[in-house]
Design a protein around this motif. Structure first.
Motif, mmCIF file in Angstrom:
data_model
loop_
_atom_site.group_PDB
_atom_site.id
_atom_site.type_symbol
_atom_site.label_atom_id
_atom_site.label_comp_id
_atom_site.label_asym_id
_atom_site.label_seq_id
_atom_site.Cartn_x
_atom_site.Cartn_y
_atom_site.Cartn_z
ATOM 1 N N UNK A 172 23.768 -9.261 5.895
ATOM 2 C CA UNK A 172 24.165 -9.113 4.497
ATOM 3 C C UNK A 172 23.516 -10.188 3.622
ATOM 4 N N UNK A 173 23.518 -11.427 4.078
ATOM 5 C CA UNK A 173 22.926 -12.531 3.316
ATOM 6 C C UNK A 173 21.425 -12.349 3.148
ATOM 7 N N UNK A 174 20.763 -11.939 4.198
ATOM 8 C CA UNK A 174 19.319 -11.735 4.122
ATOM 9 C C UNK A 174 18.961 -10.629 3.134
ATOM 10 N N UNK A 175 19.704 -9.542 3.185
ATOM 11 C CA UNK A 175 19.438 -8.432 2.265
ATOM 12 C C UNK A 175 19.706 -8.863 0.827
ATOM 13 N N UNK A 176 20.794 -9.582 0.590
ATOM 14 C CA UNK A 176 21.090 -10.071 -0.760
ATOM 15 C C UNK A 176 19.951 -10.933 -1.291
ATOM 16 N N UNK A 177 19.435 -11.833 -0.451
ATOM 17 C CA UNK A 177 18.331 -12.708 -0.868
ATOM 18 C C UNK A 177 17.084 -11.897 -1.215
ATOM 19 N N UNK A 178 16.741 -10.931 -0.372
ATOM 20 C CA UNK A 178 15.553 -10.116 -0.631
ATOM 21 C C UNK A 178 15.701 -9.302 -1.916
ATOM 22 N N UNK A 179 16.881 -8.746 -2.137
ATOM 23 C CA UNK A 179 17.115 -7.955 -3.347
ATOM 24 C C UNK A 179 17.033 -8.843 -4.589
ATOM 25 N N UNK A 180 17.638 -10.032 -4.538
ATOM 26 C CA UNK A 180 17.568 -10.957 -5.679
ATOM 27 C C UNK A 180 16.128 -11.375 -5.962
ATOM 28 N N UNK A 181 15.380 -11.670 -4.914
ATOM 29 C CA UNK A 181 13.971 -12.050 -5.101
ATOM 30 C C UNK A 181 13.182 -10.911 -5.735
ATOM 31 N N UNK A 182 13.383 -9.717 -5.235
ATOM 32 C CA UNK A 182 12.652 -8.550 -5.749
ATOM 33 C C UNK A 182 12.992 -8.303 -7.213
ATOM 34 N N UNK A 183 14.270 -8.410 -7.562
ATOM 35 C CA UNK A 183 14.681 -8.227 -8.964
ATOM 36 C C UNK A 183 14.106 -9.316 -9.863
ATOM 37 N N UNK A 184 13.898 -10.500 -9.290
ATOM 38 C CA UNK A 184 13.340 -11.617 -10.043
ATOM 39 C C UNK A 184 11.821 -11.587 -10.136
ATOM 40 N N UNK A 213 0.819 -1.209 0.000
ATOM 41 C CA UNK A 213 0.000 0.000 0.000
ATOM 42 C C UNK A 213 0.852 1.257 0.000
ATOM 43 N N UNK A 214 0.151 2.402 0.042
ATOM 44 C CA UNK A 214 0.851 3.680 -0.004
ATOM 45 C C UNK A 214 1.374 4.092 1.365
ATOM 46 N N UNK A 215 1.373 3.179 2.300
ATOM 47 C CA UNK A 215 1.852 3.437 3.648
ATOM 48 C C UNK A 215 3.337 3.762 3.639
ATOM 49 N N UNK A 216 3.721 4.614 4.550
ATOM 50 C CA UNK A 216 5.144 4.929 4.689
ATOM 51 C C UNK A 216 5.718 4.275 5.936
ATOM 52 N N UNK A 217 5.019 3.276 6.440
ATOM 53 C CA UNK A 217 5.541 2.547 7.597
ATOM 54 C C UNK A 217 6.715 1.685 7.144
ATOM 55 N N UNK A 218 7.580 1.424 8.076
ATOM 56 C CA UNK A 218 8.728 0.566 7.797
ATOM 57 C C UNK A 218 8.835 -0.471 8.894
ATOM 58 N N UNK A 219 9.709 -1.409 8.670
ATOM 59 C CA UNK A 219 9.976 -2.464 9.625
ATOM 60 C C UNK A 219 11.469 -2.449 9.921
ATOM 61 N N UNK A 220 11.810 -2.498 11.182
ATOM 62 C CA UNK A 220 13.216 -2.624 11.578
ATOM 63 C C UNK A 220 13.401 -4.019 12.145
ATOM 64 N N UNK A 221 14.258 -4.794 11.520
ATOM 65 C CA UNK A 221 14.576 -6.123 12.018
ATOM 66 C C UNK A 221 15.897 -6.023 12.759
ATOM 67 N N UNK A 222 15.812 -6.146 14.048
ATOM 68 C CA UNK A 222 16.981 -5.987 14.916
ATOM 69 C C UNK A 222 17.480 -7.352 15.354
ATOM 70 N N UNK A 223 18.619 -7.735 14.846
ATOM 71 C CA UNK A 223 19.257 -8.970 15.315
ATOM 72 C C UNK A 223 19.989 -8.639 16.615
ATOM 73 N N UNK A 235 30.656 -10.887 13.769
ATOM 74 C CA UNK A 235 30.856 -11.353 12.393
ATOM 75 C C UNK A 235 29.631 -12.109 11.876
ATOM 76 N N UNK A 236 29.077 -12.991 12.701
ATOM 77 C CA UNK A 236 27.893 -13.747 12.291
ATOM 78 C C UNK A 236 26.707 -12.816 12.045
ATOM 79 N N UNK A 237 26.522 -11.843 12.918
ATOM 80 C CA UNK A 237 25.406 -10.904 12.773
ATOM 81 C C UNK A 237 25.528 -10.115 11.478
ATOM 82 N N UNK A 238 26.711 -9.587 11.210
ATOM 83 C CA UNK A 238 26.926 -8.835 9.970
ATOM 84 C C UNK A 238 26.706 -9.718 8.752
ATOM 85 N N UNK A 239 27.245 -10.919 8.797
ATOM 86 C CA UNK A 239 27.130 -11.842 7.679
ATOM 87 C C UNK A 239 25.671 -12.213 7.416
ATOM 88 N N UNK A 240 24.928 -12.477 8.464
ATOM 89 C CA UNK A 240 23.524 -12.863 8.304
ATOM 90 C C UNK A 240 22.670 -11.709 7.807
#
Length: 156
Positions: free
Chosen positions: A107-119, A77-87, A100-105
């Protein structure tokens, strides 16, 4: 233990000249660690869910100046709400490993979401990443767990 070990090496840089470069490096490391774990929840944020790895915060009126941009590129929707996922950090892990694990995870999650969105897969847009937090589009609706439980109940 890590802080104790690093404080024992202060005063030398390994070259034997007595230069105090390790304490500067320790200060930089502790500053990085503080920045990684630095996350402040605003008073108008709402805790939506908490799991074993993260907390999900709903942020109202996120990016109000970009509301026309978010409606044209958004999957919801046209909502401007966002979600913050805090590990959050795990106290049973070594601090360096945890960071290191937190940063890596993240990064991996964002990469997956971006690839899915582009696909062409409908998924939340990523607004930003500041480990250990991922800021993304808030999508109204049921969680996958609630949907699957509902489907299971309907089949019975």
């Amino acid at each position: 233990l890590w802080r104790m070990a690093s404080s024992n090496t202060e005063g030398t840089n390994g070259s034997g000249d007595g230069a105090n470069t390790n304490s500067e490096a320790d200060n930089n490391d502790s500053n990085k660690k503080t920045k990684l774990n630095e996350f402040q929840v605003e008073s108008d944020w709402t805790l939506i869910s908490q799991g074993a790895e993260a907390k999900l915060w709903k942020i109202p009126n996120y990016l109000p100046q970009l509301s026309t941009w978010t409606t044209t590129t958004s999957s919801s929707s046209s909502s401007t709400h966002a979600l913050a996922k805090q590990r959050f950090s795990k106290s049973y892990r070594h601090p360096i490993l945890d960071e290191r694990l937190t940063k890596s995870r993240c990064k991996s999650e964002v990469k997956c979401l971006v690839k899915c969105r582009r696909g062409g897969v409908p998924c939340p847009a990523i607004y930003g990443v500041v480990p250990p937090v991922i800021y993304m589009e808030f999508v109204e609706g049921q969680t996958i767990r609630a949907y699957l439980e509902q489907q299971q109940q309907q089949q019975q």
